[in-house]
Scaffold this motif. Structure first.
Motif, PDB file in Angstrom:
ATOM      1  N   PHE A  18     -23.617 109.836  31.171  1.00 14.42           N
ATOM      2  CA  PHE A  18     -23.066 111.117  30.870  1.00 14.42           C
ATOM      3  C   PHE A  18     -24.280 111.784  30.601  1.00 14.42           C
ATOM      4  O   PHE A  18     -25.025 111.243  29.517  1.00 14.42           O
ATOM      5  CB  PHE A  18     -21.976 111.168  29.841  1.00 14.42           C
ATOM      6  CG  PHE A  18     -21.575 112.781  29.336  1.00 14.42           C
ATOM      7  CD1 PHE A  18     -22.291 113.243  28.379  1.00 14.42           C
ATOM      8  CD2 PHE A  18     -20.617 113.244  30.143  1.00 14.42           C
ATOM      9  CE1 PHE A  18     -22.164 114.647  27.950  1.00 14.42           C
ATOM     10  CE2 PHE A  18     -20.649 114.521  29.846  1.00 14.42           C
ATOM     11  CZ  PHE A  18     -21.118 115.172  28.926  1.00 14.42           C
ATOM     12  N   ILE A  31     -25.213 116.299  29.594  1.00 13.83           N
ATOM     13  CA  ILE A  31     -24.838 117.567  29.815  1.00 13.83           C
ATOM     14  C   ILE A  31     -25.515 118.252  30.696  1.00 13.83           C
ATOM     15  O   ILE A  31     -25.143 119.007  31.492  1.00 13.83           O
ATOM     16  CB  ILE A  31     -24.679 118.212  28.378  1.00 13.83           C
ATOM     17  CG1 ILE A  31     -24.026 119.461  28.544  1.00 13.83           C
ATOM     18  CG2 ILE A  31     -26.106 118.677  27.969  1.00 13.83           C
ATOM     19  CD1 ILE A  31     -22.428 119.148  28.049  1.00 13.83           C
ATOM     20  N   GLU A  87     -14.346 106.574  35.241  1.00 13.09           N
ATOM     21  CA  GLU A  87     -14.908 107.082  33.900  1.00 13.09           C
ATOM     22  C   GLU A  87     -14.229 106.276  32.765  1.00 13.09           C
ATOM     23  O   GLU A  87     -13.332 105.825  32.916  1.00 13.09           O
ATOM     24  CB  GLU A  87     -14.403 108.631  33.267  1.00 13.09           C
ATOM     25  CG  GLU A  87     -13.132 108.965  33.398  1.00 13.09           C
ATOM     26  CD  GLU A  87     -12.797 110.485  33.194  1.00 13.09           C
ATOM     27  OE1 GLU A  87     -13.166 111.197  33.650  1.00 13.09           O
ATOM     28  OE2 GLU A  87     -11.911 110.655  32.109  1.00 13.09           O
ATOM     29  N   GLU A  94     -21.102 106.757  28.115  1.00 13.39           N
ATOM     30  CA  GLU A  94     -21.920 107.051  27.111  1.00 13.39           C
ATOM     31  C   GLU A  94     -22.096 106.085  26.073  1.00 13.39           C
ATOM     32  O   GLU A  94     -23.551 105.415  26.012  1.00 13.39           O
ATOM     33  CB  GLU A  94     -21.083 108.372  26.312  1.00 13.39           C
ATOM     34  CG  GLU A  94     -21.208 109.515  26.836  1.00 13.39           C
ATOM     35  CD  GLU A  94     -20.647 110.688  25.858  1.00 13.39           C
ATOM     36  OE1 GLU A  94     -21.494 111.403  24.985  1.00 13.39           O
ATOM     37  OE2 GLU A  94     -19.387 110.890  25.671  1.00 13.39           O
ATOM     38  N   ASP A  95     -21.309 105.579  25.131  1.00 11.93           N
ATOM     39  CA  ASP A  95     -21.833 104.364  24.331  1.00 11.93           C
ATOM     40  C   ASP A  95     -21.134 103.074  24.983  1.00 11.93           C
ATOM     41  O   ASP A  95     -21.658 102.067  24.679  1.00 11.93           O
ATOM     42  CB  ASP A  95     -20.964 104.720  22.887  1.00 11.93           C
ATOM     43  CG  ASP A  95     -19.957 105.441  22.787  1.00 11.93           C
ATOM     44  OD1 ASP A  95     -19.377 106.088  22.113  1.00 11.93           O
ATOM     45  OD2 ASP A  95     -19.158 104.998  23.740  1.00 11.93           O
ATOM     46  N   THR A 141     -12.787 105.846  30.070  1.00 16.27           N
ATOM     47  CA  THR A 141     -11.721 106.347  29.287  1.00 16.27           C
ATOM     48  C   THR A 141     -10.311 105.598  29.543  1.00 16.27           C
ATOM     49  O   THR A 141     -10.189 104.966  30.570  1.00 16.27           O
ATOM     50  CB  THR A 141     -11.242 107.909  29.144  1.00 16.27           C
ATOM     51  OG1 THR A 141     -10.999 108.112  30.732  1.00 16.27           O
ATOM     52  CG2 THR A 141     -12.789 108.668  29.258  1.00 16.27           C
TER      53      THR A 141
END
Lengths: 302, 295
Positions: free
Chosen positions: A264, A266, A210, A241-242, A212
């Motif tokens: 990503f 939801i 991921e 995401e971004d 992060t």
């Protein structure tokens, strides 16, 4: 999707380093889309989840009663541990010195066996001059099989609660249950012996990460391990995401290929939470996965 | 001095969120990262200085071949139960893979020329650091290491020593995923375990196994449901299960992007935004835990 592997059999392991990045989701959707002779192995034997996507009500109580209704067959898996015949022991301590794991000691001339330290290497069985040590079977888990459809078979490994070591069960799964054209192995998280046992026989490992700092940190550990095992591997970035530059910058420096990026969403999280299949509920993800499959197959055929 | 473990069964549910917030709130604690396979806590609870030099951790052995006397007879390759020995036909030698070798000594015994010996395996390092939120004990484990349970015990031992010396109220243990040896080692002598569950069938299934494990050790459990609003129906199922097991749900946290933002900035959620939903819910819940423990 018929895949021509020229009669070769391949094993694809899905690993990560960090937990919760999407290994199981990825392994499951990959297996379903391949739609060919596939075995899907759940080697996350401490916390197996794949079976939940085929039957949500399944619960494994201590008697495994409900499990037996869903699966077609099951096998108890056992390891061999030493059993000591005190009447034959002369206190020579040869067994204690041969055990490199300190699992055997002698107290007041009686052998004491620390099961938690045993690595099942079986060396102690043959060293006693009085044949006071015999092998004993100990069941540490169960292997369940289910034919999901004509093409797909599910093999789930369950380690008994309170058993400390998962490696022997994981090795059994990947060595003896990968009989199809394509085997996909859903590995445990982490980078230590359980993950190693799941990936060490794979032809290729897909690392799902991921974007992060936790994801990158653990990815680096996982890559380190795979390089020491000389394994082919590729990266898939999940929950994008971004920006995924945190991963891409490192991969570029290391000359590591990223073969897919899953956004990503939801709704994907909701689909997963309900135990539903991403590629069935969200068709545009199908194309993304098919793309990834192409790249994996090109790499293994090389 | 009470020990609190944060576990989940499933990976990625938010153990670090809870452990780091607990450390932020309690003023007098030791924080120990027991997730030794993928040690991430120090990315959020930043070490400022080290209290002592890193402590090397050795466990078990690796077999090493003396290539001057190896006969290339292949006996060791056939004898190894762990698939650790193979013939390297690029470099033309017998190779023992350090990651796969478990140091049992079988090959040492079987070698007809005494060409193999066992050397101590350096598995990783343990660090004791000063941080904004108390002493942090964490480790860096070499890839593929097979002694994670022992390393966790090693970390706990140091946590307890430092805890006694600093007279802390709590030892907070950020646990690993799964239910195997590093989790069992984490749970040893724990006073309370916080089980972090997300609303998915997978997470509930794994939490059940983790709770089953805790029961065998007679550990008091409480639960936190994280990202609960992703699936309210499953959250309800989880609450039903926990009620049946008489496990108190001390809070439910909604999915909150601020959590990821805090992590990106290497901050606890309370540092990053103490008015965020997550921070306010956690502050209240974790104070509840202190009350439970003081009984």
């Amino acid at each position: 999707m018929f895949i021509n592997l020229n009669n070769k059999q391949i094993k694809i392991a899905i690993a990560s380093g960090k937990g919760g990045t999407g290994k199981t989701t990825f392994a499951l959707n990959l297996a379903l889309l391949l739609d060919d002779d596939v075995t899907l192995i759940d080697s996350d034997v401490e916390a197996p989840n794949l079976h939940l996507f085929f039957n949500k009500d399944i619960v494994f109580d201590d008697n495994d009663i409900l499990a037996k209704h869903f699966f077609d067959r099951f096998y108890d898996f056992y390891v061999k541990i030493p059993k000591f015949d005190e009447s034959k022991c002369n206190g020579c301590k040869i067994c204690k010195s041969i055990c490199k794991f300190n699992a055997i000691t002698l107290l007041l001339n009686k052998t004491v066996f620390f099961y938690e330290l045993c690595h099942y290497c079986e060396l102690c069985f043959n060293v006693c001059p009085n044949q006071a040590i015999l092998p004993e079977n100990k069941t540490i888990g169960t292997i369940y099989e289910k034919q999901i459809n004509d093409n797909l078979k599910l093999i789930s490994g369950f380690l008994k609660v309170n058993e400390a070591k998962s490696s022997p069960l994981i090795k059994e799964l990947v060595n003896n249950y990968a009989k199809s054209k394509i085997t996909i192995i859903d590995s445990p998280p982490g980078t230590s012996c359980s993950m190693i046992s799941a990936v060490y026989k794979a032809d290729i490992v897909i690392l799902v990460t991921e974007p992060t700092n936790f994801g990158l940190h653990d990815l680096q550990l996982a890559v380190d391990a795979l390089r020491q095992l000389n394994k082919k591997f590729k990266i898939v970035i999940n929950k994008f995401e971004d920006s995924y530059s945190i991963i891409k910058n490192w991969c570029d420096k290391q000359n590591i290929e990223i073969i897919g990026i899953i956004p990503f969403n939801i709704d994907f999280a909701k689909t997963y939470s309900e135990g539903n299949i991403l590629v069935y509920k969200h068709p545009y993800i199908k194309e993304l996965f098919k793309n990834i499959i192409d790249k994996i197959l090109k790499e293994v055929i090389k | 001095m009470k020990q609190i473990a944060v576990i989940s069964g499933k990976g990625g549910t938010g153990k670090i969120l809870i452990a780091s917030s607990l450390a932020h709130i309690s003023k007098n604690n030791i924080l120990a990262d027991c997730d030794v396979d993928a040690s991430n806590l120090y990315l959020v609870i930043k070490p400022i200085t080290l209290k002592i030099s890193p402590i090397p951790f050795y466990s078990g052995y690796n077999a090493k071949i003396d290539y001057n006397i190896c006969l290339l007879c292949n006996k060791c390759i056939n004898a190894c139960k762990f698939d650790a020995i193979s013939y390297d036909n690029v470099n033309y030698k017998v190779n023992i893979n350090e990651i796969l070798c478990e140091g049992c000594g079988q090959c040492v015994t079987i070698c007809p020329n005494n060409a193999i010996k066992l050397v101590e395996k350096h598995v990783g390092e343990c660090y004791v650091a000063n941080t904004k939120f108390g002493t942090l004990i964490y480790s860096k484990l070499n890839a593929g290491a097979s002694s994670s349970g022992k390393l966790v015990s090693f970390i706990k031992k140091h946590a307890i020593e430092f805890g006694k010396a600093e007279n802390v109220d709590y030892i907070i243990l950020d646990g690993p995923p799964g239910i195997g040896c590093p989790v069992i080692a984490t749970l040893n002598s724990v006073d309370l375990s916080i089980v972090v569950i997300e609303p998915s069938h997978s997470s509930l299934s794994d939490a059940r196994r983790a709770i089953n494990l805790c029961k065998r050790f007679n550990i008091l459990n409480v639960a936190i449901i994280n990202k609960y609003d992703i699936n309210l129906k499953i959250t309800d199922q989880i609450i039903d299960y926990l009620n049946n097991e008489k496990i108190e749900v001390i809070c439910q946290i909604p999915f909150d992007k601020e959590v990821l933002n805090a992590q990106k900035n290497s901050q606890t959620i309370i540092e990053h935004n103490k008015n965020s939903k997550t921070a306010s819910i956690l502050i209240e819940a974790l104070n509840k835990i202190k009350q439970i423990l003081s009984k």
